[in-house]
Scaffold this motif. Structure first.
Motif, PDB file in Angstrom:
ATOM      1  N   SER A   8       0.846  -1.185   0.000  1.00  9.94           N
ATOM      2  CA  SER A   8       0.000   0.000   0.000  1.00  9.94           C
ATOM      3  C   SER A   8       0.880   1.234   0.000  1.00  9.94           C
ATOM      4  CB  SER A   8      -0.897   0.029   1.243  1.00  9.94           C
ATOM      5  OG  SER A   8      -1.749  -1.081   1.302  1.00  9.94           O
ATOM      6  N   THR A   9       0.315   2.347  -0.464  1.00 12.70           N
ATOM      7  CA  THR A   9       0.973   3.635  -0.330  1.00 12.70           C
ATOM      8  C   THR A   9       0.346   4.384   0.831  1.00 12.70           C
ATOM      9  OG1 THR A   9      -0.596   4.794  -1.762  1.00 12.70           O
ATOM     10  CG2 THR A   9       1.294   3.712  -2.832  1.00 12.70           C
ATOM     11  N   LEU A  10       0.952   5.505   1.212  1.00  7.19           N
ATOM     12  CA  LEU A  10       0.375   6.298   2.297  1.00  7.19           C
ATOM     13  C   LEU A  10      -1.002   6.831   1.908  1.00  7.19           C
ATOM     14  CD1 LEU A  10       3.390   8.234   3.841  1.00  7.19           C
ATOM     15  CD2 LEU A  10       2.670   5.857   4.103  1.00  7.19           C
ATOM     16  N   LEU A  11      -1.197   7.148   0.618  1.00  3.73           N
ATOM     17  CA  LEU A  11      -2.528   7.566   0.170  1.00  3.73           C
ATOM     18  C   LEU A  11      -3.553   6.451   0.383  1.00  3.73           C
ATOM     19  CD1 LEU A  11      -2.209   9.613  -3.157  1.00  3.73           C
ATOM     20  CD2 LEU A  11      -3.064  10.394  -0.943  1.00  3.73           C
ATOM     21  N   ASP A  12      -3.144   5.211   0.125  1.00  6.87           N
ATOM     22  CA  ASP A  12      -4.044   4.073   0.363  1.00  6.87           C
ATOM     23  C   ASP A  12      -4.436   3.992   1.836  1.00  6.87           C
ATOM     24  OD1 ASP A  12      -3.822   3.279  -2.313  1.00  6.87           O
ATOM     25  OD2 ASP A  12      -2.113   1.962  -1.892  1.00  6.87           O
ATOM     26  N   LEU A  13      -3.463   4.213   2.725  1.00  4.82           N
ATOM     27  CA  LEU A  13      -3.748   4.131   4.160  1.00  4.82           C
ATOM     28  C   LEU A  13      -4.793   5.156   4.576  1.00  4.82           C
ATOM     29  CD1 LEU A  13      -0.191   3.653   5.753  1.00  4.82           C
ATOM     30  CD2 LEU A  13      -1.774   1.914   4.916  1.00  4.82           C
ATOM     31  N   LEU A  14      -4.772   6.341   3.958  1.00  4.16           N
ATOM     32  CA  LEU A  14      -5.713   7.405   4.324  1.00  4.16           C
ATOM     33  C   LEU A  14      -7.141   7.092   3.915  1.00  4.16           C
ATOM     34  CD1 LEU A  14      -3.727  10.654   3.407  1.00  4.16           C
ATOM     35  CD2 LEU A  14      -3.780   9.409   5.567  1.00  4.16           C
ATOM     36  N   GLU A  15      -7.316   6.132   3.006  1.00  2.00           N
ATOM     37  CA  GLU A  15      -8.659   5.799   2.522  1.00  2.00           C
ATOM     38  C   GLU A  15      -9.459   4.994   3.533  1.00  2.00           C
ATOM     39  OE1 GLU A  15     -10.152   6.881  -0.169  1.00  2.00           O
ATOM     40  OE2 GLU A  15      -8.376   8.021  -0.760  1.00  2.00           O
ATOM     41  N   ARG A  16      -8.806   4.522   4.589  1.00  2.00           N
ATOM     42  CA  ARG A  16      -9.477   3.597   5.515  1.00  2.00           C
ATOM     43  C   ARG A  16     -10.419   4.302   6.475  1.00  2.00           C
ATOM     44  NH1 ARG A  16      -4.269  -0.211   7.212  1.00  2.00           N
ATOM     45  NH2 ARG A  16      -3.771  -0.948   5.102  1.00  2.00           N
ATOM     46  N   GLY A  17     -10.213   5.599   6.716  1.00  2.00           N
ATOM     47  CA  GLY A  17     -11.026   6.315   7.699  1.00  2.00           C
ATOM     48  C   GLY A  17     -12.380   6.714   7.134  1.00  2.00           C
ATOM     49  N   ALA A  18     -13.426   6.622   7.965  1.00  2.00           N
ATOM     50  CA  ALA A  18     -14.768   7.039   7.550  1.00  2.00           C
ATOM     51  C   ALA A  18     -14.777   8.527   7.244  1.00  2.00           C
ATOM     52  CB  ALA A  18     -15.773   6.710   8.643  1.00  2.00           C
TER      53      ALA A  18
END
Length: 503
Positions: A8-18
């Motif tokens: 994953s990229t850091l942008l991918d990680l940010l997608e997890r939050g509601a």
């Protein structure tokens, strides 16, 4: 077992939050939701792309803690490689890091850090970070749409950091998106982090501990990051009362400063209990762990981190699993073993060098084949720490190999001496260290900071009750404060030089 790299990229990680859940809280300011965070990061990333900054470029960031640093770091890492720097550096230090990383630009706040500006190299671009009511911040660059097809990939270097370099030139550590994503995932699993958690970020965000343990693991778990301007032992209690964090991560020095003020803030502690407290980046003396747990009524989980492993390598687990004072716990998503100098694995209970492997461990130092040859053996990263594994797989560190005191052939762990001295009620801080000796090679000294007067003779007698004679400090120096690095780490290896002690 070690975890395969999380691709994953850091942008991918940010997608997890509601979308509407608060992602970022700055004391005294409105919160930033995950939707607003994602929009802001992409807005900034688009500005950088339009300015000609892209994959493979290095961008220095010299900002203090706060949402500006969080957003700037995430945006830079999404399209290029972030080089977070300590804002307190001198001009010559900034110049070294600009040159060493081949930085293409510098991000700063308007009207700040004259030293960082003065050190700009020819061709480097100065980019100011400006407040913006809609996006948190913008850059003093033209607006432009984010080009997702040109964004960073999992194998790209998200961040470039340096080893501390106490004895030689600092080494560049390129940390890829997959390394950071793997480490954040390991931390989330270790502490069962989720959207209900609120992390109070007190570690500096130019340091791997703050970036990965506090920032990335929180945002990747959909939780909320409380991000004040920095650590403040006086204001900490107001933040706890106002924002009700569920945990925080810090170095032992910070924990000790909070303990010194805890008694007058017991009402806040009882009204807003923490789920757990995490300690990392330096050994936590068992006596400090005991006092923290007694005061906060929360489990204190010591962990083990290093830049080359994208921070976390091992940690004590949450209850009901046992946590062991004096141990840094077990590898979670990381393989941990003990190796001798020749590269052979050692059995349970035997002391040797701690080695690790996993998707969080970097591929190697940048342009440094000699350092890589020394640091990696059979795919394992050699940490430079001595320790042993117990029967339950918990790792016990006995000190940095280069900090062990070699007194006439006896290898002495300074951590053991630290803990004994800290158990004396008059001692607030303690640091055992080696000094040159004409016949023994090295001898044992210690430095202490006192909270009440006590004689050196009494302190040495206190040590003799718990330590073998050859481990008892031959001299104990009383200081106003102990020397520390930028992140609060005690400077053990240079103590003799600092005090002017020679043979």
């Amino acid at each position: 077992m070690s975890r395969e790299p999380v691709t994953s990229t850091l942008l991918d990680l940010l997608e997890r939050g509601a979308a509407e859940h608060p992602a970022l809280l700055e004391p005294g300011q409105p919160s930033l939701s995950y939707a607003a965070l994602r929009t802001s990061v992409r807005t900034l990333a688009g500005q950088l792309q339009a300015a000609g900054i892209g994959r493979g470029d290095r961008v220095a960031i010299a900002l203090g803690n706060g949402p500006e640093m969080v957003l700037a770091f995430l945006a830079v890492a999404s399209v290029a490689s972030a080089a977070p720097l300590n804002p307190k550096y001198r001009a010559d230090e900034f110049a070294f890091y600009y040159e060493d990383t081949n930085a293409k630009a510098l991000l700063v706040l308007p009207g700040t850090l004259e030293a960082a500006r003065a050190a700009l190299l020819p061709g480097m671009r100065l980019i100011e970070v400006l407040p913006d009511p809609d996006h948190g911040i913008v850059l003093d660059l033209p607006a432009a749409p984010f080009q997702a097809d040109q964004a960073a990939q999992p194998d790209d270097v998200a961040m470039i950091l340096h080893t501390s370099g106490t004895t030689s030139r600092p080494k560049r550590v390129p940390i890829r998106h997959r390394n950071l994503a793997t480490s954040a995932t390991n931390i989330i699993e270790t502490y069962q982090l989720g959207p209900a958690d609120r992390a109070l970020c007190v570690m500096p965000l130019f340091h791997i501990h703050g970036i990965v343990a506090s920032l990335l693991s929180t945002l990747a778990s959909g939780g909320t990051l409380i991000c004040p301007s920095g650590f403040d032992a006086l204001r900490f209690w107001g933040w706890v009362e106002a924002y009700q964090p569920t945990w925080y991560s810090a170095v032992p020095t910070m924990h000790q400063l909070l303990l010194a003020r805890a008694e007058r803030n017991m009402a806040v502690i009882r009204a807003h209990p923490l789920r757990f407290i995490r300690s990392s980046s330096a050994p936590l003396p068992p006596v400090v762990m005991e006092r923290l747990e007694a005061t906060f009524g929360a489990p204190v989980l010591e962990s083990y981190g290093m830049t080359e492993a994208s921070h976390q390598m091992a940690s004590n687990p949450l209850p009901p699993a046992p946590r062991k004072a004096g141990s840094v716990g077990v590898g979670i998503g990381v393989d941990v073993a003990i190796m001798d100098a020749e590269g052979h694995m050692l059995p349970v209970g035997e002391r040797g060098e701690v080695v690790v492997r996993g998707g969080n461990v970097v591929d190697g130092y940048e342009n440094n084949p000699e350092a890589n040859a020394n640091a990696f053996t059979h795919g394992w990263f050699r940490t430079g720490d001595q320790g042993y594994l117990d029967n339950a797989g918990y790792l016990h560190l006995t000190g940095r190999i280069k900090e062990l005191i070699n007194r006439g052939g006896e290898k002495i762990s300074p951590l053991e001496i630290d803990d004994v001295l800290l158990r004396h009620p008059a001692v607030a801080e303690a640091l055992a260290f080696a000094v040159p000796h004409p016949t023994l090679g090295e001898d044992v000294h210690a430095a202490v900071v006192l909270n009440t007067p006590v004689s050196e003779k009494e302190l040495r007698e206190h040590c003799t009750r718990s330590l073998a004679d050859f481990k008892v400090p031959r001299q104990i120096h009383v200081l106003e404060s102990l020397p520390r690095g930028a992140t609060g780490k005690l400077q053990r290896i240079t103590m003799a030089k600092t005090l002017g002690i020679t043979e």
